[in-house]
Design a protein around this motif. Structure first.
Motif, PDB file in Angstrom:
ATOM      1  N   SER A  18      45.228 -14.095 -38.260  1.00 27.20           N
ATOM      2  CA  SER A  18      44.206 -14.423 -39.241  1.00 27.20           C
ATOM      3  C   SER A  18      44.534 -13.716 -40.547  1.00 27.20           C
ATOM      4  CB  SER A  18      42.818 -13.997 -38.733  1.00 27.20           C
ATOM      5  OG  SER A  18      42.796 -12.600 -38.494  1.00 27.20           O
ATOM      6  N   GLY A  19      43.678 -13.927 -41.538  1.00 30.84           N
ATOM      7  CA  GLY A  19      43.889 -13.271 -42.821  1.00 30.84           C
ATOM      8  C   GLY A  19      44.462 -14.208 -43.862  1.00 30.84           C
ATOM      9  N   GLU A  20      44.724 -13.653 -45.050  1.00 32.42           N
ATOM     10  CA  GLU A  20      45.153 -14.449 -46.194  1.00 32.42           C
ATOM     11  C   GLU A  20      46.666 -14.540 -46.341  1.00 32.42           C
ATOM     12  OE1 GLU A  20      43.248 -12.812 -49.595  1.00 32.42           O
ATOM     13  OE2 GLU A  20      41.213 -13.402 -48.958  1.00 32.42           O
ATOM     14  N   LEU A  21      47.424 -13.726 -45.597  1.00 33.69           N
ATOM     15  CA  LEU A  21      48.877 -13.782 -45.703  1.00 33.69           C
ATOM     16  C   LEU A  21      49.413 -14.978 -44.926  1.00 33.69           C
ATOM     17  CD1 LEU A  21      49.750  -9.989 -45.349  1.00 33.69           C
ATOM     18  CD2 LEU A  21      49.662 -11.355 -47.446  1.00 33.69           C
ATOM     19  N   HIS A  22      50.621 -15.394 -45.290  1.00 29.70           N
ATOM     20  CA  HIS A  22      51.247 -16.556 -44.666  1.00 29.70           C
ATOM     21  C   HIS A  22      52.270 -16.099 -43.631  1.00 29.70           C
ATOM     22  CE1 HIS A  22      49.654 -19.373 -47.763  1.00 29.70           C
ATOM     23  NE2 HIS A  22      49.625 -18.251 -48.467  1.00 29.70           N
ATOM     24  N   HIS A  23      52.372 -16.858 -42.536  1.00 37.11           N
ATOM     25  CA  HIS A  23      53.283 -16.525 -41.439  1.00 37.11           C
ATOM     26  C   HIS A  23      54.161 -17.726 -41.126  1.00 37.11           C
ATOM     27  CE1 HIS A  23      49.745 -13.872 -40.942  1.00 37.11           C
ATOM     28  NE2 HIS A  23      50.641 -12.971 -40.593  1.00 37.11           N
ATOM     29  N   PHE A  24      55.394 -17.460 -40.810  1.00 37.01           N
ATOM     30  CA  PHE A  24      56.310 -18.540 -40.434  1.00 37.01           C
ATOM     31  C   PHE A  24      57.434 -17.943 -39.595  1.00 37.01           C
ATOM     32  CE2 PHE A  24      58.301 -16.674 -44.070  1.00 37.01           C
ATOM     33  CZ  PHE A  24      59.654 -16.912 -43.950  1.00 37.01           C
TER      34      PHE A  24
END
Length: 426
Positions: A18-24
């Motif tokens: 969760s949260g505002e950072l992006h994951h890939f």
């Protein structure tokens, strides 16, 4: 987008973290979960899209799926791209949980390619060590990695390249000192096992004469005894319709090179009046001459999207004989990123975005029943373009009860886990 002969069977899905950072994560062919199924690799960045210059920092780490998806950063890297990430992967053959990823050689660590190296991190001890080459893929037994020149991708296939620290190196068309290296994971010792000059001289065709050459899509079979790769060449790097392809397999010591397929063909796009801007972003992925995304089904069979005897399909090749059979002729009609379940029954794949709706399907194909199931449909922003796009790149969990993907359908670049156990019967 065609869904002919497909059964809609959407499966439960959840976002990881969760949260505002992006994951890939990146590519479809790497092991995301550790062998216990608890730890889940991921890169983390502050933006959904950005043109990369080699200075942008991505966090490297993993989610703990049994502790509220807590993210544990283990380091950072500037050697990454949106398609492949930093080639983050588990060293599955090691007793301890260890992770390897590509990093920038800032203190002279890079020996063959001075700008780039790789980092090994031991999750159990927190120890970190450097290896002198950047990796493309690590053998399942974790004894060796296959390594290539990411600077060459900057010219031939920028989507998966790394920017140089200072100045991009000069790249001869088919040099004798560049190609595929095998690196020992414990010692860092390496050997050039086949050069681009070797490939250029192996059963050459006239279209190779003025072309730049490179290798891509390296994959090692489950027993670590053999690997495959695509040899590509072109006179016009800015236009993928001008790429030519050959599919090879060979032993990790460089012996027993076998040519499974060659798609040398006439190239009208080389005409001076040809306008490459008239082509859509993903038109090439649907080309009748494309060879892409080969992976091993087992130690002796290779599946690939590509043409064989004048017809393009998902083709399954016998590595020993070169014979090929079509997989899913009436329902697997588009290029995708495919992998088999460990029992070989289920083929996981995806599609590229539809020209009109910008939707992609996530697919499971039952090789026993001959049925395609669309287990999800996901929107992608067409403004991301080719280099910054977010393919689904689906991947199996170790027990094949779940699959995961990267997606931007919620207007963020995030990771998702899809529960497929009801469908596959695990």
């Amino acid at each position: 987008m065609s869904s002919v002969n497909a059964i809609k069977h959407y499966c439960p899905i959840r976002r990881v973290g969760s949260g505002e950072l992006h994951h890939f994560f990146g590519y479809y062919n790497k092991n995301v979960w550790d062998r216990s199924g608890r730890y889940f690799l991921s890169n983390r960045v502050p933006v959904m899209t950005q043109d990369l210059t080699g200075k942008e920092v991505a966090e490297v780490g993993y989610f703990d799926l049994q502790d509220g998806d807590t993210y544990h950063p283990i380091g950072t890297t500037t050697t990454w791209n949106w398609q492949m990430g930093c080639q983050l992967q588990w060293l599955e053959g090691e007793e301890d949980r260890q992770i390897i990823y590509n990093s920038r050689a800032e203190n002279g660590e890079g020996t063959v390619y001075p700008d780039f190296c790789s980092t090994v991190f031991n999750v159990e001890t927190g120890e970190e060590r450097k290896l002198p080459l950047p990796v493309y893929v690590v053998a399942p037994n974790s004894t060796y990695a296959l390594c290539v020149n990411y600077s060459r991708f900057q010219v031939t296939h920028r989507t998966i390249g790394y920017s140089a620290t200072h100045q991009e190196p000069a790249l001869p068309l088919a040099p004798a000192d560049d190609g595929i290296h095998r690196m020992d994971i414990k010692t860092g010792e390496s050997e050039l096992i086949i050069s681009l000059e070797d490939l250029r001289n192996f059963q050459p065709v006239p279209s190779m004469d003025k072309a730049i050459h490179w290798v891509t899509h390296l994959e090692i079979n489950p027993s670590s005894s053999r690997f495959l790769f695509i040899h590509r060449w072109t006179e016009r790097v800015e236009d993928e319709f001008c790429f030519l392809h050959r599919l090879f397999t060979m032993n990790p010591d460089g012996s027993d090179l076998r040519l499974l397929e060659c798609t040398d063909h006439p190239i009208p796009q080389l005409m001076e009046d040809f306008d490459p801007d008239a082509l859509g972003t993903f038109d090439y992925e649907k080309s009748e001459y494309q060879i892409s995304h080969p992976v091993w089904k087992d130690d002796s069979a290779v599946i690939v999207w590509g043409p064989h005897k004048g017809s393009i399909h998902y083709h399954l090749y016998d590595d020993a004989t070169g014979e090929a059979e079509v997989v899913g002729a009436d329902c697997l009609t588009e290029n995708g990123h495919m992998t088999y379940s460990t029992d070989g029954r289920w083929l996981l794949s995806d599609t590229y975005p539809d020209d009109q709706t910008n939707e992609r399907f996530l697919i499971l194909y039952d090789t026993v029943e001959g049925k395609r199931y669309n287990i999800g449909s996901f929107y992608t922003d067409p403004n991301l373009g080719k280099e910054n796009r977010c393919d689904l790149h689906p991947r199996w969990s170790p027990d094949c009860k779940e699959v995961c993907m990267d997606s931007v359908h919620e207007h963020m670049r995030q990771r998702y886990i899809i529960d497929v156990r009801e469908l596959v019967g695990n």
